[in-house]
Structure formats: C-alpha cells, structure tokens
Design an enzyme around this catalytic site. Sequence first.
Site, PDB file in Angstrom:
ATOM      1  NE  ARG A   1      -2.893  -0.775   3.387  1.00  0.00           N
ATOM      2  CZ  ARG A   1      -3.812  -0.682   4.350  1.00  0.00           C
ATOM      3  NH1 ARG A   1      -5.091  -0.642   4.032  1.00  0.00           N
ATOM      4  NH2 ARG A   1      -3.464  -0.631   5.613  1.00  0.00           N
TER       5      ARG A   1
ATOM      6  CB  SER B   1      16.805   5.359   0.317  1.00  0.00           C
ATOM      7  OG  SER B   1      17.106   6.733   0.231  1.00  0.00           O
ATOM      8  CB  SER B   2      20.125   7.799  -3.219  1.00  0.00           C
ATOM      9  OG  SER B   2      19.266   8.842  -2.780  1.00  0.00           O
ATOM     10  CB  CYS B   3      19.641   8.432   2.387  1.00  0.00           C
ATOM     11  SG  CYS B   3      18.813   7.041   3.177  1.00  0.00           S
TER      12      CYS B   3
ATOM     13  CE1 TYR C   1      13.812   4.178   5.258  1.00  0.00           C
ATOM     14  CE2 TYR C   1      15.461   5.074   3.777  1.00  0.00           C
ATOM     15  CZ  TYR C   1      14.325   4.329   3.979  1.00  0.00           C
ATOM     16  OH  TYR C   1      13.688   3.732   2.908  1.00  0.00           O
TER      17      TYR C   1
ATOM     18  CE  LYS D   1      14.923   0.744   3.773  1.00  0.00           C
ATOM     19  NZ  LYS D   1      14.114  -0.431   3.417  1.00  0.00           N
TER      20      LYS D   1
ATOM     21  CG  HIS E   1      10.793  12.151   1.086  1.00  0.00           C
ATOM     22  ND1 HIS E   1      10.072  10.990   1.244  1.00  0.00           N
ATOM     23  CD2 HIS E   1      11.975  11.940   1.726  1.00  0.00           C
ATOM     24  CE1 HIS E   1      10.788  10.102   1.928  1.00  0.00           C
ATOM     25  NE2 HIS E   1      11.943  10.658   2.229  1.00  0.00           N
TER      26      HIS E   1
END
Length: 319
Positions: free
Chosen positions: A14, A109-111, A138, A142, A181
């Site tokens: 979702r 994520s690119s972070c 975060y 990841k 974001h």
Amino acid sequence: MLNNDSKIYIAGHRGMVGSAVKRKLEREGYENLIYRTSSELDLRNQQAVKDFFEKERPDVVVDGAARVGGIMANKEYPWQFLYENLEIQNNIIAASHEQDVGKLIFLGSSCIYPKHVDQPMSEDSLLTGPLEPTNQWYAIAKIAGVKMVDALRRQYDRDYVSLMPTNLYGPNDNFDLETSHVLPAMIRKFHEAKQNGHSPVPLWGTGSPMREFLHVDDVADAVFFTLNNEMQYDLYNVGTGKDITIKDLALLIQDIVGHEGDINWDTSKPDGTPRKLMDVTRMTQAGWTYNIELKDGIKATYEWFLKNLDRIKEVEIKS
C-alpha cells in the site's frame, strides 16, 4: 526468471513503491500476488513473519516495506527509523532465506551513501565516509539490509538483489507536510497557497542543493526488469542520472500547479546533503533505463493529488 504462475509476495503493497510494483505486475499479467496490510501482518514481529512465510511459501519477494519520512521525521523519530526498519527487513530477508525463496529484491534509498562523496555516487562509494546526519538512522538500517543481501549471495548463492532508488515521487506518495519528502511537500504547499489567494510559500534552506528524482512507476519497471534477468551484482543504483536544484524544482512545481505568489526561502533551516546524483552505469549496462521525464511525472502526480485530495486529508485526520 518470473513465470505467470510465480507466487510473488509484495511487502509494503500500500506504500508508494509497493503499490507501483503491484500495478506493474498486474499490468504484465501476473495474478498470483500475495500481500498483507500492517493490521493483518506486523512485519516487525519476527514470529508472525516466519509463520506467514511458512504458510504462503512465496517464490519471489519484493521488499518495499519501510518506515519512511523526510528530514523532520528522521530528526524527531531516530529510534523508530533505525530499529523498526531493521526489524522489518531482517524478518523479511531471513524468512525468505529460511523458506528458500528463489528471488528477492530489497529496496532501499540513495541516502545509504556518504554525505560528502564524489558525484555521481557509485555503488562502490558505500561505507567510504560519514552519512548525512539528518537521515543517518534510516540509512544505517538500509545499509544493513544491503549487507544482508550481499552476505546471502556470497555464502548461499542466493539470487537476491538490492535496488537503491534515488528520490521517488508519484501516486500514493506522502503529502503530509510534517513527514513528507521535498517534492510532494512542495506540491501540497503550492496548491494550498494557490487556493489561499496565491499566498507566499515558505520553503526550507537556500534552494541550492541538487537532487535527482525518479517517478515511482519507473522504479517499478526496474523491479520488473530485475525479476526477469540474472543480475551480475548484489547492489544497483536506480535513477535518471540527471539532477536539478531545489530552487529550480520549486519553480517547476510552482508553474505546474499554477501558483502566482512569492517563494520565501528560510535559510535558517538545513539544506541537507549538497548534492545527490546517482551513477546509474551498472543498471544501464544491465539493460534498464528510466522512461518518465520529470516535468511529465510531476504533472501526472499533481493530477493524482487533486483526484485524491479528500482521501489524503481523511487519512491525515485519522492518523
């Protein structure tokens, strides 16, 4: 390789990414899809996840489940962003391995890449420097997921792959101004300011940082590509390879929304990482590239926002 009767579990179906993957698979004719809401299956509960995998025995897993948010959310809830994301991905990846899931895609994520790193950021730059402090919690979670996938490939020859998208936007994005974001937050702010007689729009920072944006339907397409191909590496960046300043992004969204007021930049607020551009060479060489240009994607996202505004507000009231 997928076949039409492959049993595919989409974690986070979702959410923005998970729902896009679900739409893509359904469009391609895959009907044996399984998913659960958070009330039906708490992915933070190890035993519940184990039981679910033992019962359903999926052939393929796409892990798009995560606790996500922008700078403010990461700053306010560091423990939840670190611990809950570790719980979710550890349970899903471990259960996939234990139940002999044939293919798994872990979405991050690119972070995960250092704050000050050569641009564009390549997969090899992982763990070469300090992270951006505003989203380190975060990012650390990841990174752990990426390394779990890598470890399973090395030790057990698992066909598991980590895909690291750049900044995503599109249908089912989070438009809550407290936790969203930058791109969806701008859409919301410019729309509400337009409705309020084109009042000024306050935005954080200087507008100088550069960011790359990818429509969520493109990352779903990248997931589908990865599911249907043998991938040489454990980690792939997924993006456009093109970036834009936050100021120019604001002007583009302002034009699309039709806001005619001023933009007030609050330079006392943090900018975050100066530049985040993905090196997408690995994915390009594998045979995948993006399709949706930024202007077209924002237009489509604003149209979706307008059609779903009542539902968005209702969800925010309930939460």
